[in-house]
Design an enzyme around this catalytic site. Structure first.
Site, PDB file in Angstrom:
ATOM      1  N   ASN A  22       0.835  -1.217   0.000  1.00  0.00           N
ATOM      2  CA  ASN A  22       0.000   0.000   0.000  1.00  0.00           C
ATOM      3  C   ASN A  22       0.863   1.257   0.000  1.00  0.00           C
ATOM      4  O   ASN A  22       0.543   2.241  -0.672  1.00  0.00           O
ATOM      5  CB  ASN A  22      -0.947  -0.014   1.207  1.00  0.00           C
ATOM      6  CG  ASN A  22      -2.180  -0.850   0.947  1.00  0.00           C
ATOM      7  OD1 ASN A  22      -3.028  -0.489   0.131  1.00  0.00           O
ATOM      8  ND2 ASN A  22      -2.263  -1.996   1.607  1.00  0.00           N
ATOM      9  N   MET A  98       0.586  -2.939  12.217  1.00  0.00           N
ATOM     10  CA  MET A  98      -0.127  -3.977  12.969  1.00  0.00           C
ATOM     11  C   MET A  98      -0.057  -3.746  14.479  1.00  0.00           C
ATOM     12  O   MET A  98       0.396  -4.595  15.247  1.00  0.00           O
ATOM     13  CB  MET A  98       0.442  -5.357  12.610  1.00  0.00           C
ATOM     14  CG  MET A  98       0.390  -5.658  11.124  1.00  0.00           C
ATOM     15  SD  MET A  98      -1.279  -5.587  10.452  1.00  0.00           S
ATOM     16  CE  MET A  98      -1.914  -7.132  11.066  1.00  0.00           C
ATOM     17  N   ARG A  99      -0.481  -2.554  14.877  1.00  0.00           N
ATOM     18  CA  ARG A  99      -0.496  -2.246  16.301  1.00  0.00           C
ATOM     19  C   ARG A  99      -1.797  -1.552  16.657  1.00  0.00           C
ATOM     20  O   ARG A  99      -2.306  -0.745  15.887  1.00  0.00           O
ATOM     21  CB  ARG A  99       0.677  -1.323  16.674  1.00  0.00           C
ATOM     22  CG  ARG A  99       1.984  -2.020  16.504  1.00  0.00           C
ATOM     23  CD  ARG A  99       3.109  -1.490  17.353  1.00  0.00           C
ATOM     24  NE  ARG A  99       2.778  -0.971  18.642  1.00  0.00           N
ATOM     25  CZ  ARG A  99       2.905  -1.643  19.783  1.00  0.00           C
ATOM     26  NH1 ARG A  99       3.319  -2.885  19.782  1.00  0.00           N
ATOM     27  NH2 ARG A  99       2.614  -1.067  20.943  1.00  0.00           N
ATOM     28  N   ILE A 100      -2.282  -1.875  17.844  1.00  0.00           N
ATOM     29  CA  ILE A 100      -3.440  -1.159  18.374  1.00  0.00           C
ATOM     30  C   ILE A 100      -2.924   0.118  19.016  1.00  0.00           C
ATOM     31  O   ILE A 100      -1.967   0.082  19.793  1.00  0.00           O
ATOM     32  CB  ILE A 100      -4.197  -2.038  19.393  1.00  0.00           C
ATOM     33  CG1 ILE A 100      -4.786  -3.252  18.661  1.00  0.00           C
ATOM     34  CG2 ILE A 100      -5.269  -1.237  20.106  1.00  0.00           C
ATOM     35  CD1 ILE A 100      -5.428  -4.278  19.578  1.00  0.00           C
ATOM     36  N   HIS A 117      -8.280  -1.339   5.866  1.00  0.00           N
ATOM     37  CA  HIS A 117      -8.549  -2.610   6.539  1.00  0.00           C
ATOM     38  C   HIS A 117      -9.070  -3.610   5.514  1.00  0.00           C
ATOM     39  O   HIS A 117      -9.953  -3.281   4.719  1.00  0.00           O
ATOM     40  CB  HIS A 117      -9.576  -2.399   7.655  1.00  0.00           C
ATOM     41  CG  HIS A 117      -9.827  -3.633   8.451  1.00  0.00           C
ATOM     42  ND1 HIS A 117      -8.911  -4.120   9.367  1.00  0.00           N
ATOM     43  CD2 HIS A 117     -10.859  -4.514   8.453  1.00  0.00           C
ATOM     44  CE1 HIS A 117      -9.391  -5.233   9.911  1.00  0.00           C
ATOM     45  NE2 HIS A 117     -10.571  -5.501   9.362  1.00  0.00           N
ATOM     46  N   GLU A 182      -7.143  -2.659  -2.618  1.00  0.00           N
ATOM     47  CA  GLU A 182      -6.592  -1.695  -1.658  1.00  0.00           C
ATOM     48  C   GLU A 182      -5.719  -0.666  -2.367  1.00  0.00           C
ATOM     49  O   GLU A 182      -5.716   0.511  -2.029  1.00  0.00           O
ATOM     50  CB  GLU A 182      -5.778  -2.432  -0.589  1.00  0.00           C
ATOM     51  CG  GLU A 182      -6.614  -3.329   0.296  1.00  0.00           C
ATOM     52  CD  GLU A 182      -5.801  -3.961   1.418  1.00  0.00           C
ATOM     53  OE1 GLU A 182      -4.864  -3.322   1.922  1.00  0.00           O
ATOM     54  OE2 GLU A 182      -6.110  -5.112   1.793  1.00  0.00           O
TER      55      GLU A 182
HETATM   56  C1  GRF Z   1      -3.207  -4.906   3.979  1.00  0.00           C
HETATM   57  O1  GRF Z   1      -4.073  -5.970   3.671  1.00  0.00           O
HETATM   58  C2  GRF Z   1      -3.889  -3.925   4.875  1.00  0.00           C
HETATM   59  O2  GRF Z   1      -5.245  -3.778   4.611  1.00  0.00           O
HETATM   60  C3  GRF Z   1      -3.696  -4.555   6.208  1.00  0.00           C
HETATM   61  O3  GRF Z   1      -2.404  -5.079   6.182  1.00  0.00           O
HETATM   62  C4  GRF Z   1      -2.043  -5.356   4.837  1.00  0.00           C
HETATM   63  C5  GRF Z   1      -0.796  -4.602   4.546  1.00  0.00           C
HETATM   64  O4  GRF Z   1      -0.264  -4.920   3.305  1.00  0.00           O
HETATM   65  N1  GRF Z   1      -3.949  -3.613   7.265  1.00  0.00           N
HETATM   66  P1  GRF Z   1       0.971  -4.094   2.739  1.00  0.00           P
HETATM   67  O5  GRF Z   1       2.031  -4.103   3.828  1.00  0.00           O
HETATM   68  O6  GRF Z   1       0.511  -2.716   2.404  1.00  0.00           O
HETATM   69  O7  GRF Z   1       1.414  -4.869   1.540  1.00  0.00           O
END
Ligand code: GRF
Length: 225
Positions: A22, A98-100, A117, A182
């Site tokens: 992303n 990946m953190r709250i 998400h 995404e």
């Molecule tokens: C994506 O699926 C995003 O929606 C989720 O974690 C993944 C991250 O992918 N939160 P990347 O690191 O952008 O390839």
């Protein structure tokens, strides 16, 4: 006739934990001249995140702030907020971070923090969304961009795209199909925000062009797209 001065590029910080595809979509949008943002910093909580390599290749400043170096979530988020503050972001982009986040961190960047998400929120907040959609026998799945509020994956949604769940899908195949969407959604949402078209109002509603979004904008590809 007077010509409007071009809007200065919006300073942004991107937070990642992994592959950074992303992030790459945002970098590509900048390089194509489609995104009026200045990615001033990419932060990862993991030193081995491939997204750091992507950022460095694009000449973007990177920092690793490992959660393992902090005794508590509060201390980590305080350090993260201090780090980000030094780069004066107009927008904080969570891209697979990946953190709250603690309420104090969320409050500090309220109205200027977006997340993507991999589910059709409000379905499947949290982890393992692809497995959960498969286990439920869903016929469609997708991704959502939303403003970040205190509720985990619960802030007002802005954009969604749906994909079909196909016979023979496993979580990996489904995740790849969602991820491709995404990469369409996130640059567009960021573009709207940078152009001043998208904002969070005082009552917690997402507004696009001044109108409350009762439902996220649907960017699902239809036949012929
Ligand atoms: C994506 O699926 C995003 O929606 C989720 O974690 C993944 C991250 O992918 N939160 P990347 O690191 O952008 O390839």
């Amino acid at each position: 006739m007077a010509v409007d001065a071009p809007r200065p590029r919006l300073p942004v910080v991107v937070l990642i934990s992994g592959g950074g595809s992303n992030l790459q979509a945002l970098i590509d949008g900048c390089q194509a001249g489609e995104l009026a943002i200045d990615i001033r910093l990419v932060v990862s909580n993991r030193a081995d995140a491939y997204g750091l390599t992507r950022a460095a290749s694009a000449g973007i400043t990177t920092r690793v702030l490992s959660h393992k170096d902090f005794g508590s979530r509060v201390e980590y988020d305080q350090a993260l907020a201090t780090l980000l503050g030094g780069f004066a972001p107009g927008l904080v982009i969570l891209a697979g971070f990946m953190r709250i986040l603690t309420p104090a961190f969320v409050a500090r960047f309220r109205g200027r923090m977006l997340n993507i998400h991999p589910s059709l929120l409000p379905k499947y907040p949290g982890l393992h969304t692809h497995q959960r959609a498969l286990a439920a026998g869903d016929s469609e799945h997708g991704a959502t961009v939303h403003f970040v509020t205190e509720a985990l994956d619960g802030g007002p949604p802005v954009l969604q795209a749906r994909v079909p769940v196909l016979p023979g899908d496993d979580a990996g195949r489904l995740a790849a199909r969602v991820l491709a969407q995404e990469h369409r959604l996130y640059p567009l949402a960021v573009r709207w925000f940078a152009a001043g078209r998208l904002r969070l109002d005082g009552t917690g509603r997402a507004l696009l062009d001044g109108r409350a979004l009762d439902a996220p904008v649907d960017l699902t590809r239809t036949a012929g797209d």
